[in-house]
Design a protein around this motif. Structure first.
Motif, short mmCIF file in Angstrom:
data_model
loop_
_atom_site.label_atom_id
_atom_site.label_comp_id
_atom_site.label_asym_id
_atom_site.label_seq_id
_atom_site.Cartn_x
_atom_site.Cartn_y
_atom_site.Cartn_z
N SER A 1 1.19 2.95 -3.49
CA SER A 1 -0.07 3.26 -4.19
C SER A 1 0.06 4.43 -5.17
N ILE B 1 -2.53 -4.00 -6.76
CA ILE B 1 -2.26 -4.36 -5.36
C ILE B 1 -3.32 -5.35 -4.85
N THR C 1 0.82 -1.22 0.00
CA THR C 1 0.00 0.00 0.00
C THR C 1 0.86 1.27 0.00
N GLU D 1 -1.01 0.81 -9.38
CA GLU D 1 -2.47 0.98 -9.33
C GLU D 1 -3.10 0.07 -8.28
N ASP D 2 -4.20 0.58 -7.69
CA ASP D 2 -4.86 -0.15 -6.59
C ASP D 2 -5.31 -1.54 -7.01
#
Length: 413
Positions: free
Chosen positions: A360, A368, A357, A364-365
């Motif tokens: 970020s 993750i 995290t 890109e989220d």
């Protein structure tokens, strides 16, 4: 049409639709009174006598005899003396005339209209009876026979021949039906579509699993064990929280049965859905730990305001907590009604590791999230795998993985 033939044919029709005798008599009387009002404007001074069993129908009109020159002569319940004496020559003023009205007096067209009205009323009543019957059965298990398989739904019939439907969205993905098969489901809802009741069944509802436990576990049916909550990924995995107020009863053991004997039939009915039965407790930390089974958690930190909980686990427990495709953590979150965030507990040698995290702004989220689904939530845990391993275990493309690895390597360089 003879009244006996009309009454008998309508009575037979009503009986075929399972309409009880008092209701049938009421419908018949309502329709005949409508006929009277159309012909005589009012039915206040009429009596209708119906014997459905014998096919008898009598319609009587009652009027008081008045002088031919009386001002009341035009009232609906009055008759002139001269007219009354055509019926009986010895009638006198003040007496009451009872005159029988024959069905043929209404005219053939009105009688045929009445017959169609009666049939329609009985059909409407049948629909209403069906609607009320299944409305009272919402949430209960029923069994139907498959008679037609369509792309968007499976149609079944119940023991009385009524049509039921299981939409595609209410079927378990592994369900496969053939004409003539029996299917079990709960009555999910009853709707009125174009004036007809539509009975919708469900095999994906958590209530269906709850009812299956009631049918297979006597202690649940008797109320000795309470099912607190059920969450499901239909056909894949489910979690059931159970509680017993009797200390002598082990709720989990009772639900599972000796060598899984009780739960096995439920699993088979749900196309081998993996069912976790856990003990409910008011101790939220313990409840969360049980919900994430089979993973063993190290510590829990609950944030009441945000309705989130941080769960810390040993590295080898992370993938167990998350589960295949994120199923375990998703169901656990629903069960405890909190959003669960899983974190890897670091030992001394891993203190320099960095959570994904933290990247970020560069990663890109959704990338993750894809990595977290397979238990990877730190930079070193990703770098410990080869590109081939990451390609095989995730849905990421090779170009995305190479870019990701470069970003993570730069952090440690």
């Amino acid at each position: 049409m003879e009244s006996a033939v009309l009454i008998e044919s309508l009575a037979d029709f009503a009986r075929s639709k399972n309409v009880d005798r008092p209701t049938m008599i009421r419908i018949l009387e309502d329709v005949f009174r409508t006929m009277i009002r159309r012909k005589f404007e009012t039915d206040d001074n009429f009596d209708i006598i119906i014997n459905a069993d014998k096919g008898d129908l009598e319609i009587w009109r009652f009027r008081e005899i008045v002088d031919d020159n009386s001002e009341d002569i035009w009232d609906h319940d009055k008759i002139a003396l001269s007219e009354a004496r055509k019926i009986e020559p010895d009638f006198e003023i003040g007496e009451e005339v009872a005159e029988e009205i024959k069905l043929m007096d209404f005219g053939r067209r009105m009688v045929m209209t009445a017959r169609q009205t009666l049939i329609q009323k009985i059909k409407d009543l049948e629909k209403d009876i069906l609607f009320q019957k299944y409305k009272d059965l919402v949430g209960e298990i029923i069994t139907g026979e498959v008679y037609q398989i369509l792309s968007r739904e499976v149609l079944l019939t119940d023991a009385e021949g009524n049509e039921l439907t299981i939409p595609k969205s209410e079927q378990i993905n592994k369900d496969r039906y053939r004409k003539g098969d029996s299917a079990r489901a709960i009555v999910d809802r009853v709707e009125i579509v174009n004036g007809n009741p539509r009975i919708i069944l469900s095999r994906t509802s958590p209530v269906f699993l709850e009812r299956l436990f009631e049918s297979e576990v006597p202690e649940v049916y008797d109320g000795l064990i309470t099912i607190k909550k059920v969450v499901r990924e239909p056909g894949e995995r489910a979690k059931v929280a159970v509680e017993s107020y009797d200390d002598r009863i082990d709720p989990v053991g009772a639900c599972v049965g000796m060598k899984g004997s009780r739960i096995h039939s439920i699993v088979r009915e749900l196309q081998n859905e993996n069912i976790d039965v856990i003990n409910y407790t008011d101790n939220m930390d313990l409840y969360i730990a049980r919900a994430l089974s089979p993973a063993k958690i190290s510590s829990v930190k609950i944030e009441e305001e945000s309705k989130r909980v941080a769960v810390y686990l040993k590295p080898d427990q992370v993938s167990l907590a998350i589960g295949k495709g994120g199923q375990n953590i998703k169901l656990a979150s629903k069960l405890v009604d909190l959003e669960i965030d899983v974190f890897r507990e670091l030992d001394g040698q891993e203190e320099e590791d960095v959570a994904l995290t933290e990247f970020s702004d560069e990663i890109e989220d959704w990338v993750i999230d894809e990595l977290r689904k397979i238990g990877l939530d730190t930079a070193k845990s990703v770098l410990a795998l080869t590109t081939e391993d990451l390609l095989r275990r995730t849905d990421l493309e090779e170009e995305t993985i190479e870019s990701l690895v470069n970003v993570l390597k730069q952090e440690f360089e």
